[in-house]
Design a protein around this motif. Structure first.
Motif, PDB file in Angstrom:
ATOM      1  N   SER A  24       3.968  -0.219   3.675  1.00  0.00           N
ATOM      2  CA  SER A  24       5.172  -0.952   4.104  1.00  0.00           C
ATOM      3  C   SER A  24       4.881  -2.431   4.258  1.00  0.00           C
ATOM      4  O   SER A  24       5.783  -3.247   4.369  1.00  0.00           O
ATOM      5  CB  SER A  24       5.709  -0.365   5.405  1.00  0.00           C
ATOM      6  N   ASN A  69       4.727  -7.484  -0.128  1.00  0.00           N
ATOM      7  CA  ASN A  69       5.770  -8.506  -0.251  1.00  0.00           C
ATOM      8  C   ASN A  69       7.094  -7.947  -0.742  1.00  0.00           C
ATOM      9  O   ASN A  69       8.142  -8.554  -0.542  1.00  0.00           O
ATOM     10  CB  ASN A  69       5.303  -9.606  -1.195  1.00  0.00           C
ATOM     11  N   ASP A  70       7.058  -6.788  -1.394  1.00  0.00           N
ATOM     12  CA  ASP A  70       8.330  -6.267  -1.880  1.00  0.00           C
ATOM     13  C   ASP A  70       8.718  -4.988  -1.140  1.00  0.00           C
ATOM     14  O   ASP A  70       9.528  -4.216  -1.588  1.00  0.00           O
ATOM     15  CB  ASP A  70       8.251  -6.008  -3.393  1.00  0.00           C
ATOM     16  N   SER A  71       8.131  -4.794   0.049  1.00  0.00           N
ATOM     17  CA  SER A  71       8.438  -3.564   0.758  1.00  0.00           C
ATOM     18  C   SER A  71       9.100  -3.856   2.112  1.00  0.00           C
ATOM     19  O   SER A  71       9.503  -4.982   2.421  1.00  0.00           O
ATOM     20  CB  SER A  71       7.149  -2.771   0.950  1.00  0.00           C
ATOM     21  N   PHE A  72       9.185  -2.816   2.916  1.00  0.00           N
ATOM     22  CA  PHE A  72       9.900  -2.842   4.190  1.00  0.00           C
ATOM     23  C   PHE A  72       9.560  -4.035   5.082  1.00  0.00           C
ATOM     24  O   PHE A  72      10.449  -4.692   5.626  1.00  0.00           O
ATOM     25  CB  PHE A  72       9.576  -1.515   4.900  1.00  0.00           C
ATOM     26  N   GLY A 128       7.917  -6.829   4.171  1.00  0.00           N
ATOM     27  CA  GLY A 128       8.053  -8.106   3.480  1.00  0.00           C
ATOM     28  C   GLY A 128       6.780  -8.917   3.287  1.00  0.00           C
ATOM     29  O   GLY A 128       6.692  -9.747   2.392  1.00  0.00           O
ATOM     30  N   PHE A 141      11.292   8.052   8.775  1.00  0.00           N
ATOM     31  CA  PHE A 141      11.557   7.158   7.651  1.00  0.00           C
ATOM     32  C   PHE A 141      10.268   6.850   6.867  1.00  0.00           C
ATOM     33  O   PHE A 141      10.221   6.947   5.652  1.00  0.00           O
ATOM     34  CB  PHE A 141      12.185   5.882   8.202  1.00  0.00           C
ATOM     35  N   PHE A 142       9.213   6.529   7.625  1.00  0.00           N
ATOM     36  CA  PHE A 142       7.952   6.207   6.961  1.00  0.00           C
ATOM     37  C   PHE A 142       7.405   7.435   6.245  1.00  0.00           C
ATOM     38  O   PHE A 142       6.876   7.336   5.150  1.00  0.00           O
ATOM     39  CB  PHE A 142       6.922   5.693   7.986  1.00  0.00           C
ATOM     40  N   PHE A 174       6.618   6.745   2.593  1.00  0.00           N
ATOM     41  CA  PHE A 174       5.266   6.200   2.435  1.00  0.00           C
ATOM     42  C   PHE A 174       4.162   7.235   2.566  1.00  0.00           C
ATOM     43  O   PHE A 174       3.008   6.907   2.529  1.00  0.00           O
ATOM     44  CB  PHE A 174       5.013   5.108   3.495  1.00  0.00           C
ATOM     45  N   PHE A 215       8.132   2.136  -3.348  1.00  0.00           N
ATOM     46  CA  PHE A 215       9.347   1.837  -2.599  1.00  0.00           C
ATOM     47  C   PHE A 215       9.601   0.334  -2.599  1.00  0.00           C
ATOM     48  O   PHE A 215       8.764  -0.467  -2.204  1.00  0.00           O
ATOM     49  CB  PHE A 215       9.170   2.321  -1.161  1.00  0.00           C
ATOM     50  N   SER A 216      10.704  -0.070  -3.090  1.00  0.00           N
ATOM     51  CA  SER A 216      10.888  -1.515  -3.226  1.00  0.00           C
ATOM     52  C   SER A 216      12.106  -2.030  -2.503  1.00  0.00           C
ATOM     53  O   SER A 216      12.240  -3.213  -2.230  1.00  0.00           O
ATOM     54  CB  SER A 216      10.979  -1.895  -4.700  1.00  0.00           C
ATOM     55  N   LYS A 217      13.025  -1.179  -2.160  1.00  0.00           N
ATOM     56  CA  LYS A 217      14.187  -1.756  -1.483  1.00  0.00           C
ATOM     57  C   LYS A 217      13.896  -1.911   0.021  1.00  0.00           C
ATOM     58  O   LYS A 217      13.189  -1.097   0.602  1.00  0.00           O
ATOM     59  CB  LYS A 217      15.434  -0.916  -1.739  1.00  0.00           C
ATOM     60  N   ARG A 218      14.427  -2.955   0.554  1.00  0.00           N
ATOM     61  CA  ARG A 218      14.237  -3.203   1.975  1.00  0.00           C
ATOM     62  C   ARG A 218      15.034  -2.192   2.789  1.00  0.00           C
ATOM     63  O   ARG A 218      16.107  -1.759   2.372  1.00  0.00           O
ATOM     64  CB  ARG A 218      14.705  -4.625   2.346  1.00  0.00           C
ATOM     65  N   TYR A 219      14.511  -1.899   3.922  1.00  0.00           N
ATOM     66  CA  TYR A 219      15.212  -0.977   4.812  1.00  0.00           C
ATOM     67  C   TYR A 219      16.503  -1.614   5.297  1.00  0.00           C
ATOM     68  O   TYR A 219      16.535  -2.741   5.750  1.00  0.00           O
ATOM     69  CB  TYR A 219      14.294  -0.665   6.003  1.00  0.00           C
TER      70      TYR A 219
END
Lengths: 198, 647
Positions: A113, A116-119, A121, B626-627, B631, B639-643
Motif C-alpha cells: 500500500s 506511489n500509485d497505491s493507497f 501514495g 480492506f488490506f 494486498f 492494485f492501482s486505484k486509490r481507496y
C-alpha cells in the motif's frame, strides 16, 4: 558500537506489535532503550541529559508507530529542542558527526500500500525524508529504515519473525558485525538482515 | 457628667453626619461641611454648644498633630531633602514678607504700638495647615508642584511658631495678664538658660529620630507578633501621644515632632499599617477641629462691627494672596500651580488662636485687638475652601494653564505590576517563581516574620491587612495590573477580592481557595481564576499512585489533566446550582452528598475515552478487511486505484 533507541509511543498501553518488539530490549549492555513518553510525559525534555545520551552512543534509532505518515509529537519536540545549532549541526556542531541513524517504524498498512500509485501514495522511505535530511544536516550516516508493515492485520507469528530480525539487527550493530556499505544497498534493513541470516 | 459627654458627642457627630455629606454633594468639600456644621450648632444659630467650643478646639487640635504624622509618613527623607529649598526659601519669604506688610498696614491704619502691630503681622502670616492639607488631599492636589510648595510653606510655618512664641514676650506693651487658660502654663524648661534649652530641644528631636529609626521598628514587630490588631492601633496612638507629650514638655510644636517621627518611619515596613490605624482618628479629630472653628466664630462681634471685620478678612486674604503670588512667580512656579498655591494659603491659621491667646497673656495685645483678629482668622479659614473652589471653577480655567499629567513621575516610587496579598507557604511559592522569572511584585502580609524576611531580601513589602482599600492603594493598586490573593483565611480572601473589585475595577484578580465553599464564594464574587490549594498536590500524588500501579507516565499525565478539567467543570456546575436551591456545600452532610455526586460523575466521565485518536480498534476493523482483500499476497499488488472510502 553502542546503540540508542529513542522510543516514542503516546499510547503504548494500547499497542500490540510494539509491546513485543521492544520487550527485553533494555536487557543488553550495548543497547540503551529510552522511552521518551515515559521520561517526559509533560513534554519537558531535559536537553542536557539527551545530548549527553547522544554523545555516549554511536548509533541512534528513532523507534515509533507511524501515525499520520509521521512520528508522534514528542519525538518532533525532541528534535526541535535537542538538536541545537552549534551542537548537532552548523559549522561548529559536530557532536553527531559520523554516527549511524535510522528509523524503526511500525506501519498499519501492508508494504504494497506504500507505493506511489497505491493507497498511501508514497513509500515510507519518501515519507521519512524530513528525518533523513535532518540526520544528514547533523552529518550522520543515514541507513534505510527498519519497517514492520501491516500491523492492522498482523498475526503473532509474523510479529515474532520481525522481532527476531530486529534483535539480530541490534546484535550486529552492538557487536560491530553490521556492514554499513552493504546495508545501504537495500530498501529496508529488514531485507538486509534477512539476506544476511540466510 | 457622662450624660453631658454623650449629649455633646451626639451633637457634634450628628452635625457632621448631616452637614458633611450635604456639602460633599454640593461640591463644597468636607472641610466646609464641617465648618458649616460648626456654625449651625454654635451659640449663634442653634445654640447646641456654647463656650466649651474653645476647649473642644484645643482638644481637637490633636487632629492636626496626627495629620502631620501622616504627612510625614508619606514623605521619604530624601524627598524632604529635595524640598529644603522651597521650605526655607518659599516659607521664609512668605512668613517674613507677609508679616512685614501686615504690620506696616496695621501701623498705617490703626493706632497700635509697633510691637503689637508686629505681633499681629507675625500671627496673621501663618496659614492653616489643617484646612489646606485636608483640602489639597481631598482634591488629590497634594503631589502637584503647587501642593508641594504649599506644604513646604506650611512646614516652615510650623517650625517658625517656635521662635515666634519665644519672641512674643519681648513685644509686651500692656500689663501682663494672667488668664488661666490651662494650656500654656510655665514650662520647667523656661527656667533654664537659653543654651541649655536649645540643647534639650535638639536632644528631643534627636531622640525622636534615633528612636524612630532603631527602637520603634523592633517594638512594633513584637506587638505585631501578638496578632492582636487592636494592640497595634493602641501602640500607634501611644506613639503619637507620647511624642506630643515630649514635644510639649520641651516647648516645641507637637505637630513638628510627630511630623519628624513620621518622616523617620516613612521607610519602615509598618508605615502603611500606621497610616491605616491613625487615619480614622485623624479624620475624626480634624473634623471635630473644623466644627469647633465653625462654632467659635463670634457672630455677636461680627454683628456689632461688620464693616471692620469684613475689612480685616478682605485685607488679610488680599495681602496674603498677593504676597504668595509674587513669591510663587519669583520661584518660577507656573501659572496654575501658583494660583493653587496662592489661593490655598491665603488665610489665617489655627496657630493664630494660640499666638493671640499667648499674646494676651504676655501683654503683647489687648482684647480689643485680639477679638476681631480671632474672628477674622476664623472667617478666613472658613472661606478657604470656597476660595479654592472659586479658583478652581472660575480663575484657573481662564488664566491658568493646565498642568501636564506626567510631571509628578519622580515623586511616585517604583511601581510593580503585580501585588501579592499573603506571603505564607502558598504565596511565597508564587513570589519566588515570579522573582525567578524577573517579575517584581509588591507584597502585603500580616505576619511580621514574613515581612521581615522579605524586607531583608530587598523586596517591596508592606505590613498590613490587604482587605483595606487604603493599603491596596498604598501598594499601588491604582497602577498595578494583577492582584494575587493567597491569604490563609477564606473570609479574608473574599474581603480582599470585594475591596479590590470595588475600588480598583481594572485589576485582574486571581485567588487561592481553601475549600469548596470558599471556591464557590469566590465565583460569586466574580473571580474566574481560582486555585484550590490542595488540588495540585493531591492530584500529583494520585497520579504517582496510578503510575506505581503500572500506568504509563504519559497516560497518567493526560488522565490528571482530564480529571482536573472535569472536576473544575463539576464544581462550577454545583456552584451555580447553589443559587437555585438556595443551599449548597455548607456543613459536613452537604459535603458528603456533593462528594457522592461527584464520584458518580467521575465514573461516567471515565467512560468517555479521550485517547480515541490513538485507538486503532475501529481502524483495524475497517482497514484490515480492506488490506486483506487487496494486498494479502507475497507479491506486490497491482492494485492501482486509490481507496475511495467505499470498497
Amino acid at each position: 558500537m553502542k546503540v540508542l533507541i529513542l522510543f516514542a509511543h503516546p499510547a503504548f498501553h494500547k499497542s500490540n506489535v510494539n509491546k513485543v518488539m521492544v520487550d527485553g530490549l533494555s536487557a543488553t549492555d550495548s543497547v540503551t532503550f529510552h522511552d521518551l513518553y515515559q521520561a517526559y510525559p509533560d513534554f519537558d525534555i531535559d536537553i542536557e541529559r539527551e545530548q549527553e545520551l547522544l554523545s555516549q552512543h554511536d548509533c541512534v534509532i528513532f523507534h515509533y508507530p507511524f501515525f499520520w505518515y509521521s512520528n508522534p509529537a514528542l519525538l518532533k519536540e525532541w528534535q526541535d529542542l535537542v538538536l541545537t545549532h552549534g551542537w548537532a549541526f552548523g559549522s561548529k556542531g559536530n557532536m553527531l558527526k559520523g554516527k549511524l541513524f535510522f528509523t524503526a517504524i511500525t506501519a498499519g498498512g501492508p508494504k504494497a500500500s506504500y507505493t506511489n500509485d497505491s493507497f498511501n501514495g508514497y513509500t515510507i522511505q519518501q515519507l521519512i525524508a524530513p528525518l533523513l535530511q535532518s540526520a544528514m544536516l547533523c552529518k550522520m550516516i543515514t541507513l534505510p529504515p527498519f519497517i514492520v508493515y501491516g500491523t492492522h492485520a498482523i498475526e503473532l507469528p509474523e510479529v515474532m519473525k520481525q522481532k527476531r530480525i530486529y534483535s539480530e539487527l541490534l546484535r550486529q550493530l552492538a557487536e560491530d558485525e553490521f556492514e554499513v556499505e552493504a546495508a545501504l544497498e537495500y530498501e529496508d534493513l529488514n531485507d538486509y538482515i534477512t539476506h544476511k541470516m540466510k | 457628667m457622662e450624660g453631658d459627654f454623650f449629649y455633646q458627642a451626639f451633637i457634634y457627630l450628628g452635625a457632621a453626619v448631616v452637614a458633611v455629606p450635604l456639602a460633599k454633594k454640593l461640591g463644597l468639600g468636607s472641610v466646609l461641611g464641617y465648618l458649616i456644621a460648626g456654625v449651625l450648632i454654635g451659640p449663634f444659630v442653634l445654640g447646641f454648644v456654647g463656650e466649651e467650643g474653645q476647649d473642644i478646639m484645643h482638644f481637637a487640635e490633636f487632629g492636626v498633630v496626627m495629620m502631620l504624622f501622616l504627612v510625614g509618613l508619606e514623605l521619604q527623607p530624601s524627598l524632604l531633602w529635595k524640598l529644603r529649598k522651597s521650605i526655607l526659601g518659599l516659607g521664609g519669604m512668605q512668613v517674613g514678607i507677609t508679616a512685614i506688610i501686615i504690620s506696616a498696614v496695621a501701623l498705617m491704619f490703626t493706632d497700635l504700638a509697633w510691637q503689637t502691630a508686629l505681633a499681629v503681622g507675625l500671627t496673621l502670616a501663618l496659614s492653616s495647615t489643617a484646612i489646606v492639607i485636608q483640602t489639597l488631599n481631598e482634591k488629590g492636589l497634594m503631589k502637584t508642584e503647587g501642593g508641594q510648595n504649599a506644604f513646604s510653606v506650611l512646614l516652615f510655618q510650623d517650625i517658625a511658631v517656635i521662635p515666634i512664641l519665644a519672641f512674643f514676650p519681648m513685644l509686651a506693651v500692656f500689663e501682663l495678664q494672667h488668664i488661666d487658660s490651662g494650656h500654656h502654663e510655665e514650662l520647667w524648661l523656661n527656667s533654664l538658660p537659653i543654651i541649655w534649652r536649645t540643647l534639650v530641644m535638639l536632644g528631643g528631636i534627636a531622640s525622636i529620630i534615633f528612636g524612630g529609626k532603631y527602637l520603634i521598628g523592633p517594638a512594633f514587630r513584637l506587638i505585631a507578633q501578638t496578632r492582636l490588631r487592636e494592640l497595634f492601633t493602641v501602640a500607634a496612638l501611644l506613639l503619637v501621644i507620647g511624642i506630643t507629650l515630649l514635644m510639649t514638655q520641651m516647648g516645641l510644636s507637637p505637630a513638628l515632632g510627630t511630623f519628624l517621627a513620621g518622616v523617620v518611619l516613612a521607610q519602615s515596613e509598618y508605615r502603611h499599617q500606621l497610616e491605616t490605624d491613625i487615619e480614622p482618628f485623624k479624620g475624626l479629630l480634624l473634623g471635630l477641629f473644623f466644627i469647633a472653628v465653625g462654632a467659635s466664630i463670634d457672630f455677636k462681634l461680627i454683628g456689632s462691627s461688620p464693616a471692620t471685620i469684613a475689612m480685616l478678612v478682605f485685607g488679610l486674604i488680599l495681602i496674603k494672596l498677593i504676597v504668595l503670588f509674587v513669591i510663587g512667580k519669583v520661584f518660577g512656579m507656573r501659572m496654575d500651580n501658583n494660583m493653587l498655591f496662592s489661593f490655598g494659603l491665603a488665610q489665617g491659621g489655627e496657630f493664630a488662636f494660640v499666638l493671640v491667646s499667648f499674646g494676651l497673656q504676655n501683654g503683647v495685645m489687648d482684647a480689643a485687638t485680639a477679638d476681631p483678629l480671632i474672628a477674622a482668622v476664623a472667617i478666613s479659614m472658613a472661606l478657604t475652601p470656597l476660595l479654592m473652589m472659586v479658583n478652581e471653577k472660575f480663575i484657573q480655567p481662564n488664566f491658568g494653564t493646565k498642568e501636564e499629567d506626567d510631571r509628578e513621575a519622580d515623586v511616585v516610587d517604583v511601581q510593580n505590576n503585580i501585588i501579592i496579598a499573603g506571603f505564607g507557604r502558598y504565596g511565597s511559592m508564587i513570589g519566588r517563581f515570579l522573582q525567578a522569572n524577573g517579575q517584581q511584585a509588591t507584597y502585603l502580609d500580616i505576619d511580621p516574620n514574613n515581612v521581615d524576611l522579605l524586607r531583608k531580601l530587598g523586596f517591596k513589602v508592606f505590613y498590613g491587612d490587604a482587605s483595606r482599600h487604603d493599603l491596596l492603594h498604598a501598594a499601588g493598586a491604582e497602577d498595578a495590573k494583577l492582584l494575587i490573593v493567597t491569604v490563609d483565611v477564606p473570609e479574608k480572601a473574599i474581603e480582599i477580592v470585594k475591596t479590590a473589585k470595588e475600588h480598583f475595577p481594572h485589576l485582574k484578580i486571581i485567588s487561592r481557595a481553601r475549600s469548596w465553599s470558599n471556591y464557590s464564594d469566590l465565583i460569586d464574587a466574580g473571580i474566574t481564576n481560582i486555585y484550590r490549594e490542595y488540588l495540585e498536590s493531591s492530584l500529583r500524588m494520585a497520579a504517582d499512585a496510578l503510575a506505581c500501579s503500572g500506568f504509563r507516565a504519559y497516560q497518567v499525565e493526560r488522565a490528571v489533566k482530564k480529571f482536573k478539567r472535569h472536576d473544575e467543570r463539576l464544581l462550577r456546575e454545583l456552584s451555580s446550582q447553589k443559587h437555585e436551591d438556595g443551599s449548597f456545600l455548607r456543613g459536613g452532610k452537604r459535603n458528603i452528598e456533593e462528594l457522592e455526586r461527584m464520584m458518580l460523575e467521575d465514573m461516567e466521565n471515565d467512560a468517555k475515552d479521550k485517547d480515541l485518536g490513538w485507538d486503532v480498534g475501529s481502524v483495524k476493523e475497517e482497514y484490515a478487511k480492506f488490506f486483506k482483500a487487496h494486498f494479502d499476497t507475497d507479491t506486490p499488488s497491482n492494485f492501482s486505484k486509490r481507496y475511495k472510502g467505499d470498497e
